[in-house]
Design an enzyme around this catalytic site. Structure first.
Site, PDB file in Angstrom:
ATOM      1  N   SER A  26      33.518   2.576  29.604  1.00 22.55           N
ATOM      2  CA  SER A  26      32.509   3.626  29.477  1.00 22.55           C
ATOM      3  C   SER A  26      31.525   3.567  30.629  1.00 22.55           C
ATOM      4  O   SER A  26      31.226   2.474  31.150  1.00 22.55           O
ATOM      5  CB  SER A  26      31.767   3.406  28.159  1.00 22.55           C
ATOM      6  OG  SER A  26      30.612   4.202  28.119  1.00 22.55           O
TER       7      SER A  26
ATOM      8  N   TYR B  91      26.291  -1.631  22.611  1.00 26.35           N
ATOM      9  CA  TYR B  91      27.587  -0.970  22.816  1.00 26.35           C
ATOM     10  C   TYR B  91      28.055  -1.165  24.262  1.00 26.35           C
ATOM     11  O   TYR B  91      29.172  -1.611  24.525  1.00 26.35           O
ATOM     12  CB  TYR B  91      27.477   0.525  22.486  1.00 26.35           C
ATOM     13  CG  TYR B  91      28.633   1.328  23.026  1.00 26.35           C
ATOM     14  CD1 TYR B  91      29.897   1.214  22.465  1.00 26.35           C
ATOM     15  CD2 TYR B  91      28.470   2.186  24.121  1.00 26.35           C
ATOM     16  CE1 TYR B  91      30.969   1.929  22.980  1.00 26.35           C
ATOM     17  CE2 TYR B  91      29.530   2.904  24.646  1.00 26.35           C
ATOM     18  CZ  TYR B  91      30.779   2.772  24.071  1.00 26.35           C
ATOM     19  OH  TYR B  91      31.838   3.461  24.591  1.00 26.35           O
TER      20      TYR B  91
ATOM     21  N   LYS C 218      31.370  -3.290  26.017  1.00 26.18           N
ATOM     22  CA  LYS C 218      32.378  -2.718  26.919  1.00 26.18           C
ATOM     23  C   LYS C 218      32.458  -3.545  28.207  1.00 26.18           C
ATOM     24  O   LYS C 218      33.541  -3.819  28.718  1.00 26.18           O
ATOM     25  CB  LYS C 218      32.049  -1.256  27.234  1.00 26.18           C
ATOM     26  CG  LYS C 218      32.317  -0.311  26.075  1.00 26.18           C
ATOM     27  CD  LYS C 218      33.819  -0.215  25.798  1.00 26.18           C
ATOM     28  CE  LYS C 218      34.132   0.536  24.536  1.00 26.18           C
ATOM     29  NZ  LYS C 218      35.564   0.529  24.187  1.00 26.18           N
TER      30      LYS C 218
END
Ligand code: UDP
Length: 350
Positions: free
Chosen positions: A122, A149, A153
């Site tokens: 991402s 988050y 990643k």
């Protein structure tokens, strides 16, 4: 190889938004997508191009059985938790699923001699670290995730890179910018519960079956004061996965590639495009900034072109909005899901 001689590709999270579109692209490219998904946020109806195995990434035995049963030749790994806000409340869960789940997957791949991985990463790995407000982002830019988050990643990317060096795995991490749009067939599309993304919310507002849109801030240091994002058509995203799977890379190679169009579009431009497509103005008001929103997130897309021969082809705002609108108007899918009597699970992207 399976009976039909299509190489089987395990697609974790293949019942979600980007996963389902990629399964379709794999099918069209001559692969058999074998979907491994716990359906916690994905949808059974989105699994149309290969078998579905219901399972959780954290269940190593289930992963192992799924891979052995289908003679898997490569893995595309979408499964994971994606809601940024929730990640700040449950970082432990995000690390367990997104990082420990990925370790499980890599272990099973190693045990079974599966040497090729495409990983859903991402633009969240970049955060706002160390660039000018309107600079496009190259893959080597500073990494400063602004949420747990994004941390997960980036951690998963590091761990995959290390396993490439240690064990000869070949992997491509695709760093998605703003996935949007829907398959032109109208059969699959974006459907989050709750929906937080700009384009579906603007369409719902214009169709009169959502709340009026709130534009999060008009005082950014951008040409029209609203945030710039790089919207990438989900069909282009899906094609990037097939290109990454097929790329001619040596054993042990690890590559991280931006998946964006390279064009920044403002929230106001999105609102105008939706108004044009629907034929009525999008009811909206200007609200305060949303916490953590950087003014601009736009990819430098050159690496994808050089390494994968991939480039965005369907990512004009008009095409994205037209396809998203077709999906939202399809009574069996987009429109149907807004009917509370017919509510179904969302097709959640990774
Ligand atoms: N946005 C907005 N109103 C909304 C939802 C989003 O103004 O109701 C803006 C948001 O500030 C950002 C852009 O639209 O600049 C895209 O947001 P989205 O949540 O779709 O994706 P993100 O960039 O957060 O991944």
């Amino acid at each position: 190889m399976n009976a039909a001689s299509q190489p089987a590709v395990l697609v974790t999270g293949g019942a979600g938004y980007i996963g389902a579109h990629t399964a379709k692209a794999l099918h069209e490219a001559g692969f058999l997508p074998v979907i491994f998904d716990d359906l916690s946020s994905g949808s059974r109806e989105a699994v149309r191009w290969g078998p579905l195995i219901e399972g959780d990434l954290r269940d190593r035995a289930a992963l192992s059985a799924a891979m052995a049963a289908h003679e898997i030749t490569a893995v595309i790994h979408f499964a994971g938790l994606i809601e940024v806000g929730r990640s700040t409340l449950r970082p432990d869960l995000f690390w367990e699923v997104n990082v420990a789940g990925t370790i499980n997957l890599l272990t099973v791949m190693r045990e079974q001699g599966v040497g090729r991985l495409v990983f859903s990463s991402s633009a969240a790995v970049y955060g706002q670290g160390g660039r000018g407000p309107l600079e496009t982002i190259v893959e080597t830019a500073a990494k400063a995730p602004a949420s747990p988050y994004g941390d997960t990643k980036l951690a998963a990317e590091w761990m995959i890179a290390a396993q490439c060096r240690a064990y000869g795995l070949t992997a491509v991490a695709l760093r998605y910018f703003n996935a949007a749009g829907a398959d032109p067939s109208g059969l699959i599309g974006e459907a989050h519960e709750p929906e937080t993304h700009l384009i579906p919310l603007a369409i719902a507002a214009a169709l009169g079956d959502g709340k009026p849109l709130t534009v999060f801030g008009q005082d950014f240091d951008t040409p029209d004061g609203t945030c710039l994002r790089d919207y990438i058509h989900v069909t282009d995203l899906a094609a990037a996965h097939v290109a990454a799977l097929k790329a001619d890379l040596p054993a042990g190679a690890y590559e991280a590639v931006n998946v964006g169009s390279g064009e920044g579009r403002s929230v106001s431009q999105v609102v105008e495009a939706v108004s044009r497509a629907v034929g009525v103005p999008v009811p909206h008001s200007i609200g305060p900034r949303r916490e953590g929103d950087p003014p601009s997130l736009v990819a430098d897309p050159r690496r994808g072109r050089e390494l994968l021969g991939w480039t965005a082809r369907h990512s004009s705002l008009n095409e994205i909005v037209a396809d998203a609108l077709r999906w939202e108007r399809n009574p069996a899918y987009g429109a149907g899901r807004r009917d509370p009597a017919n509510r179904r699970k969302s097709l959640t992207p990774t």
